[in-house]
Enzyme design. Structure first.
Site, PDB file in Angstrom:
ATOM      1  N   THR A  75       0.814  -1.210   0.000  1.00 18.77           N
ATOM      2  CA  THR A  75       0.000   0.000   0.000  1.00 18.77           C
ATOM      3  C   THR A  75       0.847   1.259   0.000  1.00 18.77           C
ATOM      4  OG1 THR A  75      -1.827  -1.108   1.129  1.00 18.77           O
ATOM      5  CG2 THR A  75      -1.762   1.290   1.267  1.00 18.77           C
ATOM      6  N   SER A 106       1.013  -7.336  -1.024  1.00 21.12           N
ATOM      7  CA  SER A 106       1.574  -8.360  -0.137  1.00 21.12           C
ATOM      8  C   SER A 106       0.724  -9.623  -0.070  1.00 21.12           C
ATOM      9  CB  SER A 106       1.788  -7.801   1.273  1.00 21.12           C
ATOM     10  OG  SER A 106       0.560  -7.568   1.924  1.00 21.12           O
ATOM     11  N   THR A 118       0.912  -4.458   4.230  1.00 20.91           N
ATOM     12  CA  THR A 118       0.587  -4.794   5.617  1.00 20.91           C
ATOM     13  C   THR A 118      -0.052  -6.170   5.788  1.00 20.91           C
ATOM     14  OG1 THR A 118      -1.563  -3.687   5.438  1.00 20.91           O
ATOM     15  CG2 THR A 118       0.304  -2.373   6.235  1.00 20.91           C
ATOM     16  N   ASP A 119      -0.729  -6.688   4.757  1.00 20.48           N
ATOM     17  CA  ASP A 119      -1.543  -7.887   4.955  1.00 20.48           C
ATOM     18  C   ASP A 119      -0.730  -9.117   5.342  1.00 20.48           C
ATOM     19  OD1 ASP A 119      -3.779  -6.421   4.477  1.00 20.48           O
ATOM     20  OD2 ASP A 119      -4.103  -7.141   2.434  1.00 20.48           O
TER      21      ASP A 119
END
Length: 335
Positions: A12, A54, A85-86
């Site tokens: 992101t 990710s 972030t995932d």
């Protein structure tokens, strides 16, 4: 002045809006254009091994990142990986096992909003990460996000949209960062002994299986040909149900007799497993000498099992390595 390698991988933080939704579009070299003041305390060079959401990160990418750090380890004082972030917690945990005893900081960071937006957490997270990568007392693999420094094996994404997306699970944060000032809660660089160690193998044939009420234990029979190990996310402190015609016990025995790993974890985020508490856990643990994860995160458990099975399948050695603490990953242990 400290020299830091910025490793951009997409996510992101480097995304832009497209007709189909956010996707990585901002090149590695452009990220630093949005951050002010880092030139005062560090010199940054940039590399981009790949650019991915990710969700698309897999163990091969973890090995690629570890190899990249190994190849440049003597050239830099610290490393910052920009990541989505995932799956960030999985990547940070995997790198904790692939790069051990590092006296240099390896930081994983990212953002909940792209770095080019007027209002975003990306610029602060990246600047904080560069600060920490240039800090003399920093070492090992950590996530820097939302002003917190979290050990790479203890992080979990608990919020899908908020800036404070990550929490440190069953362990204190290593430090906090406020306006460029770093306050350490755990200052243990002096305890790092021996040379840095890099590992080059992971066994991807590991499955995380979440129990649900009524699940047929024979599902393990279907998984048997494809996996060398299964981590079962049990309810509460841990145990396995018996549903008469849908038993888990015979399948656990089959996996164990074949030399495949069966390990017990808990679906509960905080406080960990303890299979000795209830009969549904104690009996099966004693009968099959099952290992359990205690206070470890699921992300750390999955990646540690992949790492160990990449080194050995010998049961005694696996048990020894699993219960050996790496980057603060486990406090409650047994042998």
């Amino acid at each position: 002045m400290k020299k830091v390698l910025l490793i951009a991988t997409g996510g992101t933080i480097a995304s832009a809006y497209t007709q189909d939704g956010l996707a990585p579009r901002i090149a590695a070299g452009e990220l630093l254009q949005y951050v002010e003041g880092y030139e005062v305390f560090c010199q940054v060079e940039v590399v981009q091994p790949f650019s991915l959401d990710s969700t698309n990160i897999c163990p091969g990418h973890w090995l690629e990142l570890a190899a990249l750090i190994e190849g440049h380890y003597n050239d830099y004082d610290g490393f910052v990986i920009c990541h989505g972030t995932d799956t960030m917690a999985f990547t940070a945990a995997a790198l904790s096992y692939l790069v051990q005893n590092s006296r240099k900081p390896i930081i994983v960071t990212g953002a909940q909003k792209p770095i080019d937006l007027p209002v975003t957490d990306a610029r602060t997270n990246l600047l904080d990460s560069l600060h920490f990568a240039a800090e003399d007392r920093a070492h090992g693999v950590n996530i820097v996000f939302g002003g917190s420094v979290i050990a790479g094996t203890r992080a979990k994404k608990e919020r899908s949209k908020s800036y404070a997306a990550f929490s440190s699970i069953n362990y204190p944060s290593v430090a906090v960062i406020r306006d460029g000032r770093i306050v350490f809660y755990i200052d243990d660089k002096d305890r790092v002994s021996g040379p840095v160690r890099f590992f080059h193998e992971l066994n991807e044939k590991v499955l995380l299986l979440k129990l649900m009420p009524g699940m047929d234990g024979r599902v393990l029979n279907l998984l048997f040909p494809y996996y060398d190990g299964v981590i079962i996310e049990a309810f509460g402190v841990g145990g396995l149900p018996e549903y008469g015609s849908m038993p888990f016990y015979p399948e656990i025995r089959r996996w164990s007799d074949a030399g495949k790993l069966v390990m017990m974890a808990t679906q509960v985020t905080h406080e960990g497993s303890d299979m000795e508490v209830y009969q549904v856990g104690k009996a099966i643990k004693e009968e099959f000498h099952l290992m359990e994860t205690f206070d470890m995160t699921l992300e750390a458990t999955v990646t540690k099992v992949m790492w160990i099975l990449g080194q050995t399948k010998e049961p005694g050695e696996f048990r020894r390595l699993f219960y050996e603490t790496v980057n603060h990953d486990i406090l409650l242990t047994e042998v």
